[in-house]
Scaffold this active site. Structure first.
Site, PDB file in Angstrom:
ATOM      1  N   ASP A 114      16.849  -3.637  -9.683  1.00  0.00           N
ATOM      2  CA  ASP A 114      15.469  -3.891 -10.067  1.00  0.00           C
ATOM      3  C   ASP A 114      14.811  -4.571  -8.866  1.00  0.00           C
ATOM      4  O   ASP A 114      15.120  -5.726  -8.550  1.00  0.00           O
ATOM      5  CB  ASP A 114      15.416  -4.797 -11.296  1.00  0.00           C
ATOM      6  N   TYR A 118      -4.622  -0.219  -4.999  1.00  0.00           N
ATOM      7  CA  TYR A 118      -3.789   0.823  -4.413  1.00  0.00           C
ATOM      8  C   TYR A 118      -4.113   0.998  -2.929  1.00  0.00           C
ATOM      9  O   TYR A 118      -3.215   0.993  -2.075  1.00  0.00           O
ATOM     10  CB  TYR A 118      -3.992   2.144  -5.142  1.00  0.00           C
ATOM     11  N   THR A 158       5.363  15.712  -7.369  1.00  0.00           N
ATOM     12  CA  THR A 158       6.399  14.970  -8.081  1.00  0.00           C
ATOM     13  C   THR A 158       6.202  15.124  -9.582  1.00  0.00           C
ATOM     14  O   THR A 158       5.174  15.626 -10.051  1.00  0.00           O
ATOM     15  CB  THR A 158       6.342  13.476  -7.722  1.00  0.00           C
ATOM     16  N   SER A 209       0.580   6.104   2.323  1.00  0.00           N
ATOM     17  CA  SER A 209      -0.270   7.102   1.687  1.00  0.00           C
ATOM     18  C   SER A 209      -1.591   7.210   2.436  1.00  0.00           C
ATOM     19  O   SER A 209      -2.008   6.271   3.124  1.00  0.00           O
ATOM     20  CB  SER A 209      -0.531   6.688   0.229  1.00  0.00           C
TER      21      SER A 209
END
Length: 318
Positions: A72, A171, A206, A159
């Site tokens: 995690d 983002y 994806t 990205s």
């Protein structure tokens, strides 16, 4: 496929599905021993699927050695234990780290279309904790191993959102920070011959993006912000690009820079899983055919010319 990464030790974080899984397969295909991490160990009934065991099987089928470790990445202690295990099992060798893990997609989907002030402050953490912060933590431990051996490569999956608005404010800021993370780490790592790069995939089909695009098309009358699959890449395309970069003896010349998957593929003459050759999102061929759908059947006639970053960035202010 050439086993040009035989003997190399790689770690791909967040590899149960999507781009991470594709990267793990690409590195395995090139002969690397690949450690993969994720929260889901065994196959489950989640609508999107994906597990470490399934990735491990796929990497082995591609010709690589895969070792899955349930981690995690919101827990720093688990990350530290992961690197301690690799150091112990591989005698201090770690040649490649791919910072890929990302847990923000669910939050992004739920907040899609909302301005930032309509989301709670916790949206920032959901978008950038298991992502940007996790990449920094993993890079610390990787750098400690790599600088001792004076070799290694850290790839940080970023990205186009680092250059232009996509999805939402947290983002874009997070992806821009990923680019800066890669660049600034490169500055401090270069004297140890350790390379740090930011990687820009294109539009990757994806499980998450395909599902998200279908939702958007249903809500907007067959219109999606991701397009209709034109020039999409598979996750393996990113894996093959990273494998080629990792085998370049002079990769240090790219340190601190952004590497675009489609442009890397063009440079090293590699193809996608289905034999296609997606072009860069800053290619004249993509820009014209995306803007004028009627040109897509004739896209091969449009020159695959790369538009300079300076022109793209300047156009944002017009």
């Amino acid at each position: 496929m050439s086993k040009h990464l035989a003997g190399k030790i790689a770690l791909v974080t967040g590899a149960t599905r999507g781009i991470g899984k594709g990267i793990a397969i690409g590195l395995g295909e090139a002969g690397a021993t690949v450690y993969v991490t994720g929260r889901t160990l065994e196959p489950n009934h989640d609508s999107l699927g994906g597990s470490l065991q399934e990735t491990e099987t796929a990497v082995r089928e591609a010709g690589g050695i895969c070792i899955s470790v349930q981690v995690d990445h919101s827990d720093d202690e688990q990350i530290q234990q992961l690197f301690a295990r690799i150091e112990r099992e591989q005698n201090g060798q770690l040649d490649i780290l791919v910072n890929n893990v990302y847990a923000g997609v669910k939050a992004i989907r739920e907040a899609f279309g909302k301005p930032f002030w309509e989301s709670e402050p916790s949206f920032w953490d959901a978008t950038n904790n298991v992502g940007l912060r996790s990449h920094y933590v993993a890079s610390i431990y990787a750098a400690r191993m790599m600088t001792k051996r004076k070799e290694g490569i850290i790839f940080t999956i970023s990205s186009w959102g680092g250059m232009s608005y996509i999805f939402n404010v947290p983002y874009g800021v997070g992806k821009s920070a990923c680019d800066r993370l890669a660049a600034d780490m490169a500055k401090e790592l270069k004297e140890y011959d350790v390379t740090s790069l930011a990687i820009y995939p294109g539009i990757v089909g994806t499980e998450q993006i395909t599902s998200f695009a279908k939702e958007q098309s249903a809500e907007n009358g067959n219109s999606s912000s991701f397009g209709d699959g034109y020039n999409w890449e598979t996750p393996l395309f990113t894996g093959r690009a990273i494998a080629c970069l990792a085998s370049d003896d002079n990769i240090i010349k790219y340190t601190g820079k952004i590497q675009i998957v489609a442009e890397v593929a063009k440079r090293y003459k590699i193809v996608d899983e289905n034999g296609n050759l997606p072009v860069s999102l800053r290619s004249l061929r993509f820009i014209l055919a995306r803007g004028i759908p009627g040109l897509r059947n004739y896209a091969w006639l449009i020159p695959d010319l790369t538009i300079p970053w300076l022109f793209i960035l300047f156009s944002k202010f017009l």
